[in-house]
Design a protein around this motif. Structure first.
Motif, PDB file in Angstrom:
ATOM      1  N   ARG A  64       0.842  -1.199   0.000  1.00 25.33           N
ATOM      2  CA  ARG A  64       0.000   0.000   0.000  1.00 25.33           C
ATOM      3  C   ARG A  64       0.875   1.246   0.000  1.00 25.33           C
ATOM      4  NH1 ARG A  64      -5.320  -1.447   1.811  1.00 25.33           N
ATOM      5  NH2 ARG A  64      -5.375  -3.635   2.464  1.00 25.33           N
ATOM      6  N   THR A  65       0.375   2.259  -0.656  1.00 22.65           N
ATOM      7  CA  THR A  65       0.998   3.583  -0.629  1.00 22.65           C
ATOM      8  C   THR A  65      -0.119   4.599  -0.381  1.00 22.65           C
ATOM      9  OG1 THR A  65       0.784   3.763  -3.041  1.00 22.65           O
ATOM     10  CG2 THR A  65       2.866   2.910  -2.191  1.00 22.65           C
ATOM     11  N   GLU A  66       0.255   5.868  -0.346  1.00 25.71           N
ATOM     12  CA  GLU A  66      -0.723   6.924  -0.115  1.00 25.71           C
ATOM     13  C   GLU A  66      -0.909   7.761  -1.384  1.00 25.71           C
ATOM     14  OE1 GLU A  66      -2.601   7.419   2.628  1.00 25.71           O
ATOM     15  OE2 GLU A  66      -1.720   5.568   3.441  1.00 25.71           O
ATOM     16  N   LEU A  67      -2.112   8.264  -1.551  1.00 27.32           N
ATOM     17  CA  LEU A  67      -2.418   9.081  -2.724  1.00 27.32           C
ATOM     18  C   LEU A  67      -1.510  10.302  -2.806  1.00 27.32           C
ATOM     19  CD1 LEU A  67      -4.293   9.658  -5.153  1.00 27.32           C
ATOM     20  CD2 LEU A  67      -5.810  10.858  -3.577  1.00 27.32           C
ATOM     21  N   ASP A  68      -1.160  10.863  -1.655  1.00 29.98           N
ATOM     22  CA  ASP A  68      -0.356  12.088  -1.643  1.00 29.98           C
ATOM     23  C   ASP A  68       1.143  11.814  -1.692  1.00 29.98           C
ATOM     24  OD1 ASP A  68      -2.665  13.615  -1.506  1.00 29.98           O
ATOM     25  OD2 ASP A  68      -2.721  13.544   0.689  1.00 29.98           O
ATOM     26  N   ASP A  69       1.534  10.529  -1.716  1.00 24.12           N
ATOM     27  CA  ASP A  69       2.976  10.228  -1.812  1.00 24.12           C
ATOM     28  C   ASP A  69       3.516  10.743  -3.147  1.00 24.12           C
ATOM     29  OD1 ASP A  69       2.888   9.002   0.618  1.00 24.12           O
ATOM     30  OD2 ASP A  69       2.922   6.942  -0.151  1.00 24.12           O
ATOM     31  N   ALA A  71       4.706   9.866  -5.968  1.00 25.99           N
ATOM     32  CA  ALA A  71       4.868   8.692  -6.827  1.00 25.99           C
ATOM     33  C   ALA A  71       4.028   8.902  -8.082  1.00 25.99           C
ATOM     34  CB  ALA A  71       4.436   7.425  -6.087  1.00 25.99           C
ATOM     35  N   PRO A  72       4.346   8.234  -9.182  1.00 23.17           N
ATOM     36  CA  PRO A  72       3.610   8.447 -10.434  1.00 23.17           C
ATOM     37  C   PRO A  72       2.131   8.067 -10.335  1.00 23.17           C
ATOM     38  CG  PRO A  72       5.139   6.591 -10.632  1.00 23.17           C
ATOM     39  CD  PRO A  72       5.488   7.306  -9.382  1.00 23.17           C
ATOM     40  N   GLU A  73       1.814   7.026  -9.548  1.00 21.26           N
ATOM     41  CA  GLU A  73       0.406   6.616  -9.423  1.00 21.26           C
ATOM     42  C   GLU A  73      -0.442   7.740  -8.836  1.00 21.26           C
ATOM     43  OE1 GLU A  73       2.712   3.109  -7.617  1.00 21.26           O
ATOM     44  OE2 GLU A  73       3.228   5.064  -8.463  1.00 21.26           O
ATOM     45  N   GLY A  74       0.055   8.325  -7.738  1.00 18.36           N
ATOM     46  CA  GLY A  74      -0.689   9.401  -7.104  1.00 18.36           C
ATOM     47  C   GLY A  74      -0.833  10.616  -8.005  1.00 18.36           C
ATOM     48  N   LEU A  75       0.233  10.946  -8.754  1.00 24.94           N
ATOM     49  CA  LEU A  75       0.184  12.093  -9.651  1.00 24.94           C
ATOM     50  C   LEU A  75      -0.833  11.860 -10.767  1.00 24.94           C
ATOM     51  CD1 LEU A  75       1.288  14.853 -10.391  1.00 24.94           C
ATOM     52  CD2 LEU A  75       3.123  13.711 -11.684  1.00 24.94           C
ATOM     53  N   ALA A  76      -0.894  10.640 -11.305  1.00 19.27           N
ATOM     54  CA  ALA A  76      -1.867  10.333 -12.357  1.00 19.27           C
ATOM     55  C   ALA A  76      -3.294  10.473 -11.841  1.00 19.27           C
ATOM     56  CB  ALA A  76      -1.625   8.918 -12.886  1.00 19.27           C
ATOM     57  N   LEU A  77      -3.515  10.059 -10.607  1.00 20.54           N
ATOM     58  CA  LEU A  77      -4.854  10.156 -10.030  1.00 20.54           C
ATOM     59  C   LEU A  77      -5.222  11.605  -9.719  1.00 20.54           C
ATOM     60  CD1 LEU A  77      -4.727   7.044  -7.668  1.00 20.54           C
ATOM     61  CD2 LEU A  77      -6.206   7.328  -9.676  1.00 20.54           C
ATOM     62  N   ARG A  78      -4.255  12.382  -9.253  1.00 16.47           N
ATOM     63  CA  ARG A  78      -4.550  13.773  -8.908  1.00 16.47           C
ATOM     64  C   ARG A  78      -4.790  14.615 -10.155  1.00 16.47           C
ATOM     65  NH1 ARG A  78      -0.326  12.701  -5.247  1.00 16.47           N
ATOM     66  NH2 ARG A  78       1.175  13.885  -6.515  1.00 16.47           N
ATOM     67  N   THR A  79      -4.023  14.355 -11.222  1.00 16.08           N
ATOM     68  CA  THR A  79      -4.161  15.135 -12.449  1.00 16.08           C
ATOM     69  C   THR A  79      -5.178  14.534 -13.410  1.00 16.08           C
ATOM     70  OG1 THR A  79      -2.365  13.898 -13.522  1.00 16.08           O
ATOM     71  CG2 THR A  79      -1.760  15.881 -12.288  1.00 16.08           C
ATOM     72  N   LYS A  80      -5.607  13.283 -13.144  1.00  9.95           N
ATOM     73  CA  LYS A  80      -6.560  12.566 -13.985  1.00  9.95           C
ATOM     74  C   LYS A  80      -6.081  12.442 -15.429  1.00  9.95           C
ATOM     75  CE  LYS A  80     -10.502  13.944 -11.143  1.00  9.95           C
ATOM     76  NZ  LYS A  80     -11.848  14.570 -11.116  1.00  9.95           N
ATOM     77  N   GLY A  81      -4.766  12.274 -15.587  1.00 10.44           N
ATOM     78  CA  GLY A  81      -4.191  12.122 -16.912  1.00 10.44           C
ATOM     79  C   GLY A  81      -3.023  11.161 -16.870  1.00 10.44           C
ATOM     80  N   PRO A  82      -2.499  10.770 -18.031  1.00 17.88           N
ATOM     81  CA  PRO A  82      -1.375   9.825 -18.063  1.00 17.88           C
ATOM     82  C   PRO A  82      -0.083  10.467 -17.560  1.00 17.88           C
ATOM     83  CG  PRO A  82      -1.895  10.598 -20.275  1.00 17.88           C
ATOM     84  CD  PRO A  82      -2.965  11.129 -19.381  1.00 17.88           C
ATOM     85  N   PHE A  99       9.327  -0.406  -3.051  1.00 20.33           N
ATOM     86  CA  PHE A  99       9.141  -1.733  -3.657  1.00 20.33           C
ATOM     87  C   PHE A  99       9.372  -1.684  -5.161  1.00 20.33           C
ATOM     88  CE2 PHE A  99       4.946  -0.044  -4.580  1.00 20.33           C
ATOM     89  CZ  PHE A  99       4.521  -0.725  -5.703  1.00 20.33           C
ATOM     90  N   VAL A 100       9.121  -0.526  -5.794  1.00 19.31           N
ATOM     91  CA  VAL A 100       9.380  -0.380  -7.226  1.00 19.31           C
ATOM     92  C   VAL A 100      10.886  -0.323  -7.478  1.00 19.31           C
ATOM     93  CG1 VAL A 100       9.055   1.112  -9.244  1.00 19.31           C
ATOM     94  CG2 VAL A 100       7.161   0.747  -7.636  1.00 19.31           C
ATOM     95  N   ALA A 101      11.571   0.430  -6.647  1.00 22.04           N
ATOM     96  CA  ALA A 101      13.035   0.518  -6.791  1.00 22.04           C
ATOM     97  C   ALA A 101      13.693  -0.834  -6.580  1.00 22.04           C
ATOM     98  CB  ALA A 101      13.582   1.539  -5.797  1.00 22.04           C
ATOM     99  N   GLU A 102      13.163  -1.629  -5.633  1.00 22.18           N
ATOM    100  CA  GLU A 102      13.738  -2.949  -5.362  1.00 22.18           C
ATOM    101  C   GLU A 102      13.631  -3.882  -6.565  1.00 22.18           C
ATOM    102  OE1 GLU A 102      11.610  -4.305  -1.998  1.00 22.18           O
ATOM    103  OE2 GLU A 102      12.520  -2.876  -0.600  1.00 22.18           O
ATOM    104  N   HIS A 103      12.704  -3.612  -7.458  1.00 30.06           N
ATOM    105  CA  HIS A 103      12.556  -4.439  -8.647  1.00 30.06           C
ATOM    106  C   HIS A 103      13.344  -3.887  -9.833  1.00 30.06           C
ATOM    107  CE1 HIS A 103       9.228  -6.156  -6.331  1.00 30.06           C
ATOM    108  NE2 HIS A 103       9.205  -7.154  -7.201  1.00 30.06           N
ATOM    109  N   GLY A 104      14.142  -2.866  -9.630  1.00 28.52           N
ATOM    110  CA  GLY A 104      15.005  -2.336 -10.676  1.00 28.52           C
ATOM    111  C   GLY A 104      14.281  -1.585 -11.763  1.00 28.52           C
ATOM    112  N   VAL A 105      13.146  -0.960 -11.446  1.00 29.15           N
ATOM    113  CA  VAL A 105      12.377  -0.243 -12.450  1.00 29.15           C
ATOM    114  C   VAL A 105      13.101   1.038 -12.842  1.00 29.15           C
ATOM    115  CG1 VAL A 105      10.200   0.946 -12.899  1.00 29.15           C
ATOM    116  CG2 VAL A 105      10.201  -1.232 -11.662  1.00 29.15           C
TER     117      VAL A 105
END
Length: 381
Positions: A64-69, A71-82, A99-105
Motif C-alpha cells: 500500500r501507498t498513499e495518494l499524496d505520496d 509517486a507516479p500513481e498518485g500524480l496520475a490520479l490527482r491530475t486525472k491524466g497519463p 518496492f518499485v526501486a527494489e525491482h530495478g524499475v
C-alpha cells in the motif's frame, strides 16, 4: 490484445481475474516484464497494488501507498491524466516507491482508470520497464484504451455485486417475514384452541376447532418454507403428506383405527400460492373423512399425488360410508361447508373438483388436476 481482453472482461465475473488478465496482456503487448493495477481504497487516500505480473510474492494484494505520496500513481490520479517517465533516474516530478526501486524499475507509464458517472477514479493501470524507455503516444493511447475497458468492467462487476447484495437482503427479509408469519399463525392456533375449550356449545367448539385446523395447515406451509430456507418454493408431496399425518394425530381417537395411505411423488415443487389452497383442500377432505366416514369402525384415508398429462393430479379418497346420493356427482351442489370450501379453493387453482366413489365403489373420492405454477428460480423443474 484489446479484442482478447474485451472478450475476457465480458466473460469473467471475478474482478481479480480481470485485472490480472489486463496486466498480463498489456505487459505482453508493450514488452515489459512488470505491470500492475493500483486501486484506490474506500478511504479515498490509500492505494493498494490490487493485481499485477512480474512482482515478487507479497507485493500484489498487500503493498500500500498513499495518494499524496510523491509517486507516479498518485500524480496520475490527482491530475486525472497519463504520467510518462522514460527514465526515472532523471525524474524530478516524483520519487520511486521502495518496492518499485527494489525491482530495478527504470521507466514507467501509468494512466488513470476512470470512475463511472462522475465518480472518483478506480485506480491506475501501470507498466514498468527495467531499462530506460521512451514510451510513445501510441503506447499511451493503447494503455488509455485498456484503462477505459477496465473501467467498464469494474462498473459492471460492481453493479452486479450490488444487485446480488440487494437480492440477498431481500431474500433475508423475506425469510424473516416467513418466520414471523409462521409464529403469528402458531399464536392464532393457540388462541382459537383456548376459545374452543372455553366454549359451552358443542357446535361452537367444533367450529372453532375447524378454524384452528385450517390455520394449522397454513402454519405448516410456512414452517416448511422456513426450515427449507426458501421463500418461493416447496416440495408439494412432502407438505401434503406431513399435513395429513398431523391431522390424523390431531384426532387421537381415530388414529389407532384409521390407516393413512400416502402415494405421493416427491420432487413436485410448486409455489406457496398453489400449496396453500391444496393444503386446505387436504385438510377439509381428511377432516370430514375422519369425522363422518367411518363411525366407530376402522377404515383408510388415502392421498395420491403425481404428474398427469403435463399437469399435476391430486386424488383424495376414503373407504367409508360415501357421499349422499345428491352429492356423488357434483360436490359443489351440496350444502356442506367443507365441500363448498373445496370448490372455492379448486377454482383458485383453475381446477374442477370431481367427486365420486372410493376404491371398489366404496367411500368417497375427490380428484383435482391443475397446472403447477412455476417459481422464477425453478428453471427446468
Amino acid at each position: 490484445m484489446l479484442a482478447r481482453f474485451g472478450e475476457s472482461a465480458l466473460a469473467l465475473e471475478n474482478l481479480d481475474q480481470i485485472l490480472t488478465e489486463a496486466c498480463r496482456l498489456v505487459g505482453t503487448a508493450l514488452g515489459t516484464e512488470l505491470a500492475k493495477v493500483v486501486e484506490v481504497q474506500a478511504d479515498g487516500h490509500t492505494l493498494l497494488v490490487r493485481a499485477g505480473i512480474g512482482w515478487r510474492p507479497g507485493v500484489v494484494g498487500h503493498t500500500r501507498t498513499e495518494l499524496d505520496d510523491p509517486a507516479p500513481e498518485g500524480l496520475a490520479l490527482r491530475t486525472k491524466g497519463p504520467i510518462v517517465s522514460p527514465d526515472l533516474d532523471r525524474e524530478e516530478r516524483f520519487g520511486v516507491p521502495p518496492f518499485v526501486a527494489e525491482h530495478g524499475v527504470r521507466a514507467t507509464v501509468c494512466v488513470p482508470i476512470i470512475g463511472a458517472d462522475g465518480q472518483p477514479p478506480y485506480g491506475v493501470l501501470q507498466v514498468d520497464a527495467r531499462e530506460p524507455r521512451p514510451f510513445g503516444e501510441a503506447e499511451v493511447d493503447f494503455l488509455r484504451t485498456y484503462a477505459n475497458m477496465l473501467a467498464s468492467a469494474v462498473t459492471r462487476l460492481r453493479a452486479n455485486t450490488e444487485l446480488r447484495r440487494r437480492a440477498e437482503d431481500n431474500e433475508r427479509l423475506l425469510r424473516e417475514l416467513q418466520h414471523r408469519v409462521k409464529n403469528n399463525l402458531q399464536v392464532m392456533v393457540g388462541l382459537v384452541e383456548v376459545q374452543a375449550r372455553r366454549a359451552h356449545a358443542a357446535s361452537a367448539k367444533a367450529a372453532l376447532r375447524a378454524v384452528a385446523r385450517r390455520i394449522e395447515a397454513l402454519r405448516l406451509l410456512h414452517d416448511k418454507l422456513h426450515l427449507a430456507g426458501e421463500v418461493d418454493r416447496l416440495d408439494l408431496g412432502d407438505y401434503l403428506g406431513q399435513l395429513a399425518g398431523g391431522l390424523l394425530r390431531f384426532h387421537e381417537g381415530e388414529a389407532a383405527r384409521i390407516a393413512l395411505i400416502l402415494e405421493v411423488d416427491r420432487g413436485i415443487v410448486t409455489t406457496p400460492d398453489a400449496a396453500a389452497p391444496l393444503g386446505l383442500v387436504v385438510n377439509e377432505f381428511v377432516t370430514n373423512s375422519l369425522k363422518h366416514a367411518f363411525g366407530n369402525g376402522p377404515g383408510s384415508v388415502g392421498i395420491r399425488l403425481g404428474p398427469d398429462a403435463g399437469r399435476v393430479g391430486l386424488e383424495l379418497w376414503d373407504d367409508g360410508r360415501g357421499l349422499t346420493a345428491g352429492a356423488t356427482s357434483v360436490g359443489q351442489d351440496t350444502t356442506g361447508t367443507g365441500m363448498r370450501m373445496i370448490g372455492n379453493l379448486a377454482r383458485q387453482l383453475g381446477a374442477v373438483p370431481v367427486w365420486g366413489a372410493g376404491p371398489g365403489g366404496r367411500g368417497t373420492r375427490l380428484a383435482l388436476t391443475f397446472y403447477r405454477p412455476a417459481s422464477p428460480r425453478l428453471g427446468g423443474d
